[in-house]
Design a protein around this motif. Sequence first.
Motif, PDB file in Angstrom:
ATOM      1  N   GLU A  23      12.442  -0.087 -11.456  1.00 53.01           N
ATOM      2  CA  GLU A  23      11.872   1.173 -11.949  1.00 53.01           C
ATOM      3  C   GLU A  23      10.460   0.946 -12.480  1.00 53.01           C
ATOM      4  O   GLU A  23      10.129  -0.126 -12.977  1.00 53.01           O
ATOM      5  CB  GLU A  23      12.724   1.760 -13.070  1.00 53.01           C
ATOM      6  CG  GLU A  23      14.019   2.360 -12.575  1.00 53.01           C
ATOM      7  CD  GLU A  23      14.827   3.068 -13.654  1.00 53.01           C
ATOM      8  OE1 GLU A  23      15.810   3.719 -13.274  1.00 53.01           O
ATOM      9  OE2 GLU A  23      14.474   2.993 -14.858  1.00 53.01           O
ATOM     10  N   ARG A  24       9.697   1.991 -12.325  1.00 53.10           N
ATOM     11  CA  ARG A  24       8.385   2.049 -12.976  1.00 53.10           C
ATOM     12  C   ARG A  24       8.368   3.327 -13.778  1.00 53.10           C
ATOM     13  O   ARG A  24       8.572   4.422 -13.232  1.00 53.10           O
ATOM     14  CB  ARG A  24       7.264   2.028 -11.953  1.00 53.10           C
ATOM     15  CG  ARG A  24       5.903   2.082 -12.633  1.00 53.10           C
ATOM     16  CD  ARG A  24       4.802   1.731 -11.688  1.00 53.10           C
ATOM     17  NE  ARG A  24       3.556   2.300 -12.186  1.00 53.10           N
ATOM     18  CZ  ARG A  24       2.471   2.443 -11.457  1.00 53.10           C
ATOM     19  NH1 ARG A  24       2.462   2.057 -10.198  1.00 53.10           N
ATOM     20  NH2 ARG A  24       1.407   2.982 -11.980  1.00 53.10           N
ATOM     21  N   VAL A  25       8.140   3.193 -15.065  1.00 54.52           N
ATOM     22  CA  VAL A  25       8.144   4.336 -15.980  1.00 54.52           C
ATOM     23  C   VAL A  25       6.704   4.801 -16.149  1.00 54.52           C
ATOM     24  O   VAL A  25       5.785   3.998 -16.352  1.00 54.52           O
ATOM     25  CB  VAL A  25       8.750   3.950 -17.344  1.00 54.52           C
ATOM     26  CG1 VAL A  25       8.692   5.105 -18.323  1.00 54.52           C
ATOM     27  CG2 VAL A  25      10.193   3.480 -17.156  1.00 54.52           C
ATOM     28  N   ARG A  26       6.521   6.105 -16.061  1.00 58.54           N
ATOM     29  CA  ARG A  26       5.193   6.684 -16.250  1.00 58.54           C
ATOM     30  C   ARG A  26       4.774   6.514 -17.701  1.00 58.54           C
ATOM     31  O   ARG A  26       5.540   6.810 -18.615  1.00 58.54           O
ATOM     32  CB  ARG A  26       5.211   8.163 -15.883  1.00 58.54           C
ATOM     33  CG  ARG A  26       3.849   8.788 -15.988  1.00 58.54           C
ATOM     34  CD  ARG A  26       3.883  10.140 -15.323  1.00 58.54           C
ATOM     35  NE  ARG A  26       3.517  11.127 -16.313  1.00 58.54           N
ATOM     36  CZ  ARG A  26       3.831  12.397 -16.242  1.00 58.54           C
ATOM     37  NH1 ARG A  26       4.570  12.839 -15.271  1.00 58.54           N
ATOM     38  NH2 ARG A  26       3.434  13.226 -17.163  1.00 58.54           N
ATOM     39  N   ILE A  31      10.051   8.655 -14.059  1.00 59.39           N
ATOM     40  CA  ILE A  31      10.523   7.362 -13.575  1.00 59.39           C
ATOM     41  C   ILE A  31      10.485   7.358 -12.053  1.00 59.39           C
ATOM     42  O   ILE A  31      10.975   8.289 -11.408  1.00 59.39           O
ATOM     43  CB  ILE A  31      11.979   7.094 -14.030  1.00 59.39           C
ATOM     44  CG1 ILE A  31      12.086   7.088 -15.545  1.00 59.39           C
ATOM     45  CG2 ILE A  31      12.508   5.794 -13.440  1.00 59.39           C
ATOM     46  CD1 ILE A  31      13.519   7.160 -16.056  1.00 59.39           C
ATOM     47  N   VAL A  32       9.922   6.289 -11.491  1.00 58.31           N
ATOM     48  CA  VAL A  32       9.988   6.074 -10.048  1.00 58.31           C
ATOM     49  C   VAL A  32      10.922   4.888  -9.851  1.00 58.31           C
ATOM     50  O   VAL A  32      10.745   3.834 -10.465  1.00 58.31           O
ATOM     51  CB  VAL A  32       8.605   5.794  -9.434  1.00 58.31           C
ATOM     52  CG1 VAL A  32       8.730   5.599  -7.925  1.00 58.31           C
ATOM     53  CG2 VAL A  32       7.635   6.928  -9.754  1.00 58.31           C
ATOM     54  N   GLU A  65       0.829  -1.214   0.000  1.00 58.58           N
ATOM     55  CA  GLU A  65       0.000   0.000   0.000  1.00 58.58           C
ATOM     56  C   GLU A  65       0.858   1.256   0.000  1.00 58.58           C
ATOM     57  O   GLU A  65       0.569   2.222  -0.711  1.00 58.58           O
ATOM     58  CB  GLU A  65      -0.929   0.033   1.222  1.00 58.58           C
ATOM     59  CG  GLU A  65      -2.196  -0.745   1.040  1.00 58.58           C
ATOM     60  CD  GLU A  65      -3.194  -0.521   2.176  1.00 58.58           C
ATOM     61  OE1 GLU A  65      -3.543   0.650   2.478  1.00 58.58           O
ATOM     62  OE2 GLU A  65      -3.617  -1.536   2.754  1.00 58.58           O
ATOM     63  N   VAL A  66       1.919   1.243   0.805  1.00 58.54           N
ATOM     64  CA  VAL A  66       2.796   2.408   0.905  1.00 58.54           C
ATOM     65  C   VAL A  66       3.520   2.657  -0.416  1.00 58.54           C
ATOM     66  O   VAL A  66       3.531   3.780  -0.930  1.00 58.54           O
ATOM     67  CB  VAL A  66       3.804   2.226   2.064  1.00 58.54           C
ATOM     68  CG1 VAL A  66       4.902   3.274   2.012  1.00 58.54           C
ATOM     69  CG2 VAL A  66       3.089   2.266   3.399  1.00 58.54           C
ATOM     70  N   ALA A  67       4.131   1.615  -0.978  1.00 57.40           N
ATOM     71  CA  ALA A  67       4.868   1.778  -2.240  1.00 57.40           C
ATOM     72  C   ALA A  67       3.934   2.226  -3.359  1.00 57.40           C
ATOM     73  O   ALA A  67       4.294   3.096  -4.165  1.00 57.40           O
ATOM     74  CB  ALA A  67       5.569   0.472  -2.609  1.00 57.40           C
ATOM     75  N   ALA A  68       2.736   1.664  -3.409  1.00 60.06           N
ATOM     76  CA  ALA A  68       1.773   2.062  -4.444  1.00 60.06           C
ATOM     77  C   ALA A  68       1.357   3.520  -4.266  1.00 60.06           C
ATOM     78  O   ALA A  68       1.282   4.276  -5.246  1.00 60.06           O
ATOM     79  CB  ALA A  68       0.549   1.147  -4.399  1.00 60.06           C
ATOM     80  N   THR A 104       4.205   5.845  -5.236  1.00 57.38           N
ATOM     81  CA  THR A 104       4.377   5.797  -6.691  1.00 57.38           C
ATOM     82  C   THR A 104       3.303   6.629  -7.388  1.00 57.38           C
ATOM     83  O   THR A 104       3.608   7.426  -8.286  1.00 57.38           O
ATOM     84  CB  THR A 104       4.353   4.342  -7.190  1.00 57.38           C
ATOM     85  OG1 THR A 104       5.414   3.626  -6.542  1.00 57.38           O
ATOM     86  CG2 THR A 104       4.524   4.254  -8.690  1.00 57.38           C
ATOM     87  N   GLU A 105       2.054   6.454  -6.988  1.00 58.80           N
ATOM     88  CA  GLU A 105       0.965   7.221  -7.613  1.00 58.80           C
ATOM     89  C   GLU A 105       1.103   8.711  -7.329  1.00 58.80           C
ATOM     90  O   GLU A 105       0.839   9.538  -8.205  1.00 58.80           O
ATOM     91  CB  GLU A 105      -0.396   6.695  -7.150  1.00 58.80           C
ATOM     92  CG  GLU A 105      -0.689   5.276  -7.620  1.00 58.80           C
ATOM     93  CD  GLU A 105      -0.529   5.080  -9.124  1.00 58.80           C
ATOM     94  OE1 GLU A 105      -0.971   5.947  -9.911  1.00 58.80           O
ATOM     95  OE2 GLU A 105       0.076   4.061  -9.526  1.00 58.80           O
ATOM     96  N   PHE A 106       1.520   9.066  -6.114  1.00 56.61           N
ATOM     97  CA  PHE A 106       1.754  10.472  -5.786  1.00 56.61           C
ATOM     98  C   PHE A 106       2.809  11.051  -6.721  1.00 56.61           C
ATOM     99  O   PHE A 106       2.641  12.138  -7.270  1.00 56.61           O
ATOM    100  CB  PHE A 106       2.205  10.606  -4.322  1.00 56.61           C
ATOM    101  CG  PHE A 106       2.514  12.016  -3.906  1.00 56.61           C
ATOM    102  CD1 PHE A 106       1.519  12.853  -3.436  1.00 56.61           C
ATOM    103  CD2 PHE A 106       3.811  12.517  -3.993  1.00 56.61           C
ATOM    104  CE1 PHE A 106       1.796  14.162  -3.058  1.00 56.61           C
ATOM    105  CE2 PHE A 106       4.101  13.826  -3.623  1.00 56.61           C
ATOM    106  CZ  PHE A 106       3.088  14.647  -3.152  1.00 56.61           C
ATOM    107  N   ALA A 107       3.898  10.310  -6.906  1.00 58.86           N
ATOM    108  CA  ALA A 107       4.988  10.789  -7.759  1.00 58.86           C
ATOM    109  C   ALA A 107       4.548  10.920  -9.210  1.00 58.86           C
ATOM    110  O   ALA A 107       4.792  11.940  -9.863  1.00 58.86           O
ATOM    111  CB  ALA A 107       6.190   9.853  -7.648  1.00 58.86           C
TER     112      ALA A 107
END
Length: 164
Positions: free
Chosen positions: A157-160, A118-119, A101-104, A107-110
């Motif tokens: 990494e998660r790319v937007r 990129i996160v 929940e925290v990481a999600a 990530t969504e905030f960013a």
Amino acid sequence: MPRLVIPTARLELVLQTPDEALAWVESLPPEVQAEVSPDWVARVHSTLPGDPWSLSYTVKERAGQTSVGGCAFKGPPDANGMVELAYGIDEGCRGRGYATEVAAALTEFAIADERVRIVRAHTKPENGASARVLEKCGFTKLGEVVDPEDGLVWRWERVRVLDA
């Protein structure tokens, strides 16, 4: 000034003041304190209250407002639009899905910030639980890198995805 709170289904990520962030670091056991980035701590000393990129968040259960961990970005978006997140759930509260929940939520905030493309996150190779958290949050493992502070880590990494 109202305090920034990032809500999730069961949690609230409550932005700390600089004094609260520094007190939190001081309260950690020495072996955990040693893992906190000295660069981040130095930046907190010069950060004004309310900066969501440079201060940490207390993770609280919404129901009882009990603290269950902490999280942060390691700084504002860089010139390439990259931010790095970090999170930790208190040992007695693990295994409940809070880290996911925290990481999600971070990530969504960013990704909601147009500067972020990129996160990034790092995990220690032996930390399978954190790897599973990042996989659930849509991160891709890029491989091993040597972090100047953490040594050998796996880079995720998660790319937007930009609208067409």
